[in-house]
Design an enzyme around this catalytic site. Structure first.
Site: not given
Ligand SMILES: *Cc1c(COP(=O)(O)O)cnc(C)c1O
Length: 399
Positions: A169, A205, A247, A249-250, A286, A319-320, A355
């Site tokens: 990754h 990613g 894999e 996420g984003r 973020r 407060c930051e 996130y």
């Molecule tokens: C966070 C993570 C992802 C997802 O990353 P994104 O940038 O959100 O696509 C995939 N694999 C692993 C192991 C991660 O820790």
């Protein structure tokens, strides 16, 4: 409007967007959602229903995945360490494990757990928009150092584990020159001895364009084709077919969600105009964390027309001093051209699905905001607003 029904601040998800992103990745044999980007069990169970598998990076994420209806074989525990709870859950449910440190192999062996293994490789170099998100190289804590891979695979085999999958990754995003380095690194590191290899996981990613007017997202076909050719060469190395797993996420969730807030104050500081809203970095961290950019729009409460464009700094209630949504990396506060607005108008922060809610906190004793799902013309609450009672639940008053 959802805000009238549920009040603000409020996360509103559009599941149609997630579905569209999933369809774009259909050429991969397995899509494994990295749930840490947005882990609401309602979203997870819908994604499971569309055939996705799921990544869990902690005991809590294993619990979520199980609660959302994933069978254990469709969950993978991916981390660099086991804590007690995670190891116990892996053992109890026989959840496949992606090993990010050699110690994890000994710990599985000692606990008498035999589950299918993935090994996460640190190829010796990384990538990322800041050191905070860099996932490879000597300064990264993630994965098994490439020079130790062969020995670890041999050891795992001796102990009776099957190493099913190799994983990297690195997150090259749309930098295809960098990606080709990652691809060749993966090929050069596949141990010939790894006869049990079934799957190559290319990690996540995949980038999202947060700025309006930027060319949207990446060339997925090119991305897939590079990995697909690599998969074929890897099949030749090990002498049988291997699957390709991605894999993200984003990529699946970022654009699916907005954070709806209300403007609580409009004030001048010398030459600068500020809008202070009822969400802060306790909701969306973020910008404060990485100087990340989010598109912002205004919905006037009373008038139908937007005001003239002015330069504004958008900040939260905490407060930051870093509680500012319009800032760049290094904490440089900048202004944004937005319509002139009044107290009570809605300020919408876009592309907040990844996130966003996942990184919220109770700092300043602020309550976690509710999550709403928009699907087929209806709003459904998928997380209630936290209550003060709930926030104080575990605190003990010893008089
Ligand atoms: C966070 C993570 C992802 C997802 O990353 P994104 O940038 O959100 O696509 C995939 N694999 C692993 C192991 C991660 O820790």
């Amino acid at each position: 409007m959802a805000v009238e029904q549920f009040s603000s601040p409020l996360w509103v998800y559009d599941f149609g967007v997630i579905e569209k992103r999933i369809l774009e990745l259909r050429s991969f044999d397995v899509i494994r959602y990295a749930q840490k980007a947005s882990p609401n069990i309602n979203l997870l169970s819908k994604m499971g229903g569309l055939g996705l598998e799921v990544d869990a990076v902690s005991a809590g994420e294993i619990v979520r995945a199980l609660r959302a209806g994933f069978s254990p074989s469709r969950i993978k525990y991916t981390a660099d360490v086991f804590d007690k709870d995670a190891l116990a859950l892996v053992k109890e449910h026989s959840i496949p494990v992606n090993i990010g440190s050699p110690d994890m192999l000994w710990q599985l062996h000692e606990a008498g757990v035999k589950v299918p293994l993935t090994i996460r490789i640190n190829p010796g170099f990384g990538h990322g928009h800041s050191q905070k998100v860099n996932t490879g190289g000597e300064l990264s804590k993630h994965g098994v150092w490439h020079g130790e891979l062969d020995a670890l695979v041999k050891k795992a085999m001796q102990l009776g584990f099957s190493v099913d999958c190799l994983h990297m990754h690195i997150g090259s995003g749309s930098d295809f020159e960098h990606l080709s380095q990652v691809v060749s690194a993966m090929e050069s590191m596949v141990p010939v001895a790894c006869k049990s290899l079934k799957t190559i996981s290319v990690g996540g990613g995949l980038p999202v364009s947060y700025k309006r007017g930027e060319q949207n997202n990446m060339d997925l076909e090119k991305y897939y084709n590079m990995w697909d050719s690599s998969r074929k060469r890897i099949s030749n190395i090990v002498g049988h077919a291997v699957q390709l797993e991605v894999e993200p996420g984003r990529y699946l969730v970022a654009e699916s969600c907005v954070l709806a807030t209300e403007i609580l104050a409009v004030k001048k500081m010398g030459n600068n105009l500020f809008y202070l809203v009822n969400a802060g970095f306790t909701d969306l961290v973020r910008p404060a964390f990485y100087g990340a950019y989010h598109h912002i729009s205004i919905i006037p409460k009373k008038s139908k027309e937007l005001g003239e464009l002015v330069d504004v700094i958008v900040a939260g209630p905490l407060c930051e001093s870093c509680d500012v949504f319009t800032q760049e990396e290094g904490g440089v506060v900048v202004s944004r051209k937005l319509p002139l607005a009044k107290v009570g108008d809605l300020l919408v922060i876009h592309d907040a699905g990844a996130y966003g809610s996942a990184m919220s906190s109770n700092y300043n004793s602020r309550l976690l905001a509710p999550e709403i799902l928009w699907e087929k013309g209806e709003f459904t609450q998928i997380r209630k607003r936290q209550t003060f009672e709930h926030m104080l639940n575990n605190e003990v008053c010893n008089e």
